[in-house]
Design a protein around this motif. Structure first.
Motif, mmCIF file in Angstrom:
data_model
loop_
_atom_site.group_PDB
_atom_site.id
_atom_site.type_symbol
_atom_site.label_atom_id
_atom_site.label_comp_id
_atom_site.label_asym_id
_atom_site.label_seq_id
_atom_site.Cartn_x
_atom_site.Cartn_y
_atom_site.Cartn_z
ATOM 1 N N ILE A 180 16.946 10.517 -5.206
ATOM 2 C CA ILE A 180 16.095 10.730 -4.210
ATOM 3 C C ILE A 180 15.061 9.721 -4.143
ATOM 4 N N PHE A 181 14.814 9.262 -2.940
ATOM 5 C CA PHE A 181 13.838 8.187 -2.600
ATOM 6 C C PHE A 181 12.785 8.632 -1.701
ATOM 7 N N THR A 182 11.519 8.780 -2.061
ATOM 8 C CA THR A 182 10.561 9.323 -1.147
ATOM 9 C C THR A 182 9.168 8.388 -1.402
ATOM 10 N N THR A 183 8.615 8.120 -0.155
ATOM 11 C CA THR A 183 7.283 7.444 -0.088
ATOM 12 C C THR A 183 6.119 8.173 0.577
ATOM 13 N N THR A 184 4.821 7.596 0.028
ATOM 14 C CA THR A 184 3.824 8.394 0.844
ATOM 15 C C THR A 184 2.652 7.139 0.993
ATOM 16 N N GLY A 185 2.068 7.424 2.007
ATOM 17 C CA GLY A 185 0.924 6.368 2.204
ATOM 18 C C GLY A 185 1.286 5.061 2.855
ATOM 19 N N LEU A 186 2.808 4.659 3.044
ATOM 20 C CA LEU A 186 3.228 3.561 3.641
ATOM 21 C C LEU A 186 2.414 3.247 4.903
ATOM 22 N N PRO A 187 1.956 1.892 5.229
ATOM 23 C CA PRO A 187 1.467 1.597 6.520
ATOM 24 C C PRO A 187 2.608 1.737 7.589
ATOM 25 N N ARG A 188 2.226 1.960 8.835
ATOM 26 C CA ARG A 188 3.116 2.202 9.968
ATOM 27 C C ARG A 188 3.781 1.124 10.283
ATOM 28 N N GLY A 192 0.865 -1.112 0.080
ATOM 29 C CA GLY A 192 -0.051 0.065 0.095
ATOM 30 C C GLY A 192 0.574 1.213 -0.084
ATOM 31 N N GLY A 193 0.231 2.326 -0.615
ATOM 32 C CA GLY A 193 1.248 3.630 -0.504
ATOM 33 C C GLY A 193 1.877 3.699 -2.075
ATOM 34 N N THR A 194 2.602 4.617 -2.258
ATOM 35 C CA THR A 194 3.400 4.848 -3.286
ATOM 36 C C THR A 194 4.823 5.286 -3.102
ATOM 37 N N ALA A 195 5.835 4.843 -3.920
ATOM 38 C CA ALA A 195 7.051 5.213 -3.833
ATOM 39 C C ALA A 195 7.617 5.980 -4.923
ATOM 40 N N THR A 196 8.308 7.050 -5.022
ATOM 41 C CA THR A 196 8.797 7.913 -6.007
ATOM 42 C C THR A 196 10.387 7.935 -6.054
ATOM 43 N N ILE A 197 11.016 7.828 -7.242
ATOM 44 C CA ILE A 197 12.270 7.719 -7.434
ATOM 45 C C ILE A 197 12.807 8.842 -8.259
ATOM 46 N N VAL A 198 13.477 9.868 -7.932
ATOM 47 C CA VAL A 198 13.970 11.098 -8.491
ATOM 48 C C VAL A 198 15.505 10.651 -8.996
ATOM 49 N N PRO A 221 5.490 -1.947 12.563
ATOM 50 C CA PRO A 221 5.199 -2.558 13.829
ATOM 51 C C PRO A 221 6.483 -2.135 14.652
ATOM 52 N N PRO A 222 6.439 -2.012 15.881
ATOM 53 C CA PRO A 222 7.427 -1.531 16.995
ATOM 54 C C PRO A 222 8.829 -2.293 16.576
ATOM 55 N N ALA A 223 8.556 -3.518 16.898
ATOM 56 C CA ALA A 223 9.929 -4.539 16.907
ATOM 57 C C ALA A 223 10.649 -4.017 15.390
ATOM 58 N N ARG A 224 10.049 -3.887 14.339
ATOM 59 C CA ARG A 224 10.858 -4.046 13.120
ATOM 60 C C ARG A 224 11.358 -2.611 12.959
ATOM 61 N N SER A 225 10.701 -1.520 13.489
ATOM 62 C CA SER A 225 11.002 -0.017 13.506
ATOM 63 C C SER A 225 12.463 -0.048 14.328
ATOM 64 N N THR A 226 12.645 -0.728 15.427
ATOM 65 C CA THR A 226 13.769 -0.616 16.152
ATOM 66 C C THR A 226 14.980 -1.226 15.606
ATOM 67 N N SER A 227 14.542 -2.575 14.880
ATOM 68 C CA SER A 227 15.668 -3.209 14.119
ATOM 69 C C SER A 227 16.137 -2.398 13.234
ATOM 70 N N CYS A 228 15.394 -1.549 12.571
ATOM 71 C CA CYS A 228 15.696 -0.738 11.619
ATOM 72 C C CYS A 228 16.781 0.337 11.988
ATOM 73 N N GLY A 229 16.278 0.911 12.915
ATOM 74 C CA GLY A 229 16.747 2.091 13.573
ATOM 75 C C GLY A 229 18.357 2.048 14.058
#
Lengths: 176, 186
Positions: free
Chosen positions: B168-176, B153-159, B178-186
Motif C-alpha cells: 500500500i502506498f499513501t502520501t500526505t501533504g504533497l503539493p498540488r 514536500g509532504g510524506t510518503a508511507t509504504i506498507v 499543475p493542471p497540465a501534468r495532472s491531465t497527462s497522468c489521468g
C-alpha cells in the motif's frame, strides 16, 4: 309554468305576460290580505312582479314550483311592508298596541273549485290551528304576535302552525 | 342539544309562512342549510301555503299589467348563478393531458432515483472491498511500514506484506499538481 320562468329568465316578454296572467291575481290577492290598503297593495304587487322578471334566472324548479316561488316573494314583500310600517308607527306613538285582529281574513276566499277544497281542508283543522295559520299567513303576523292575539304560549303557536300546515298539506294532497 | 334541535325543527311551519323575524329567522336559516329533512318539510309547507294564496286570488287593478310590462322592458335581468360544476367542465378538458404528463415525469424521476441508488450501492461495494484488502495487508503478521519525506514536500508511507504479496502506498501533504501534468497522468 316552470318552463315559462326559464323563458322569462332569457328575456322572453311574451312568456312574462303569460306568467303575469296566471300569477298576478293570486299575488295581488295575497298582498291585499296582508297589506289591506289598495294603493299600497298595488305598489307591493308591482315590486313583486318586477322582481319575478328581474330574478327569474334564480328560480330553481328542484326547490319548488313556479307558483310557490312567486307567492314566497309576494308574501315576504307584503310582510316586510306591514312590519316596517308597524315599526315606524310604534316609533311615532310609543304605544305597544297589538295590531287589530284580521278576523275577516279567511272570508274573501273565492268560491272556485280549488278555493272550495282549501276551505274544506281549513275546516278540518282545530280552531287554534286554523286561527294561527290564518293570522300568520293572511294576516302577516309573526308567531309571537299571533301568540299575543290568541293569548297562548309561544311554543304552542309554533307547534300549531306546523301541525296545522302538515294537516292541510295532507288534506290538499300536496306532493312532498 | 336535542331539545334545542327539536325546538328549531318545530319552526318549519312558522318559517314557511314568514312568521319568524330577525335573529331567530337567521338562526333557523343557518340550521336549514344543514338539515335536509327540515328543508324538505319547509318546501312541502310552502307549497301548501301557496294553495292558500291561490284560494285568495283577486283581480289586480287593470292598469298594473301595462305598467309592469313597461317597467320590465326597461329593467335588466339578473344573470344566472354559475354553478361550480359548469365552471369545472372546461378545466377537465386540459387536466387530463396534464395528469398524463405528470405521471410520465414522476415515472422518469423514479427510474433515475433507482439507477442512482444502484450506482451508489456499487461504489459502496468497491470501497468496502478496498477497505477489506487494506485491512488484510495491515493485519498480516509480516507487515512492514516505511515512511519518508518527499523531495517536493509532504510524506510518503509504504506498507508491505510479503505473505499477502501486497503493497500500500499513501502520501500526505504533497503539493498540488499543475493542471497540465495532472491531465497527462489521468
Amino acid at each position: 309554468l316552470d318552463g315559462l320562468l326559464v323563458l322569462v329568465a332569457r328575456g322572453d316578454q311574451g312568456a312574462f305576460e303569460t306568467v303575469y296572467d296566471r300569477l298576478a291575481g293570486p299575488a295581488y290577492g295575497l298582498i291585499r290580505k296582508v297589506v289591506r290598503d289598495p294603493a299600497q297593495s298595488e305598489e307591493v304587487s308591482q315590486e313583486v312582479l318586477l322582481e319575478v322578471w328581474r330574478t327569474a334566472s334564480r328560480f330553481d324548479a328542484a326547490l319548488g314550483s313556479a307558483a310557490t316561488w312567486v307567492m314566497t316573494i309576494a308574501h315576504r314583500r307584503a310582510t316586510d311592508r306591514v312590519r316596517s310600517e308597524t315599526a315606524a308607527a310604534e316609533q311615532e306613538h310609543k304605544t305597544a298596541q297589538v295590531p287589530a285582529a284580521a278576523d275577516e281574513a279567511a272570508e274573501t276566499v273565492e268560491t272556485s273549485l280549488d278555493a272550495e277544497r282549501v276551505r274544506r281542508c281549513l275546516d278540518g283543522l282545530t280552531d287554534l290551528q286554523r286561527e294561527s295559520i290564518t293570522l300568520a299567513y293572511y294576516g302577516g303576523y309573526t308567531y309571537p304576535q299571533v301568540a299575543g292575539l290568541l293569548g297562548t304560549g309561544l311554543s304552542t303557536i309554533k307547534t300549531r302552525i306546523r301541525d296545522g300546515l302538515i294537516r292541510l298539506r295532507d288534506c290538499m294532497g300536496v306532493s312532498r | 342539544v336535542r331539545l334545542l334541535r327539536h325546538d328549531l325543527h318545530i319552526l318549519t311551519g312558522a318559517y314557511a309562512v314568514d312568521a319568524i323575524d330577525g335573529p331567530e329567522r337567521e338562526r333557523f336559516e343557518h340550521h336549514l342549510r344543514r338539515c335536509r329533512p327540515c328543508g324538505n318539510e319547509v318546501r312541502g309547507l310552502r307549497e301548501t301555503a301557496t294553495r292558500l294564496a291561490l284560494a285568495a286570488a283577486a283581480a289586480p287593478p287593470p292598469q298594473l299589467r301595462g305598467r309592469v310590462m313597461a317597467l320590465a322592458a326597461a329593467t335588466r335581468q339578473l344573470p344566472p348563478l354559475v354553478h361550480q360544476r359548469a365552471r369545472r367542465e372546461p378545466r377537465a378538458a386540459w387536466s387530463r393531458p396534464l395528469a398524463a404528463a405528470a405521471v410520465v415525469i414522476l415515472l422518469g424521476v423514479a427510474i433515475a432515483l433507482g439507477v442512482a441508488q444502484i450506482r451508489t450501492r456499487q461504489q459502496l461495494d468497491t470501497a468496502q472491498a478496498q477497505n477489506q484488502a487494506i485491512a488484510a495487508v495491515l493485519a498480516a503478521p509480516d507487515v512492514r511500514v516505511a515512511t519518508a519525506a518527499s523531495s517536493t514536500g509532504g510524506t510518503a508511507t509504504i506498507v508491505v506484506s510479503r505473505s499477502q504479496q501486497k503493497m500500500i502506498f499513501t502520501t500526505t501533504g504533497l503539493p498540488r499538481l499543475p493542471p497540465a501534468r495532472s491531465t497527462s497522468c489521468g
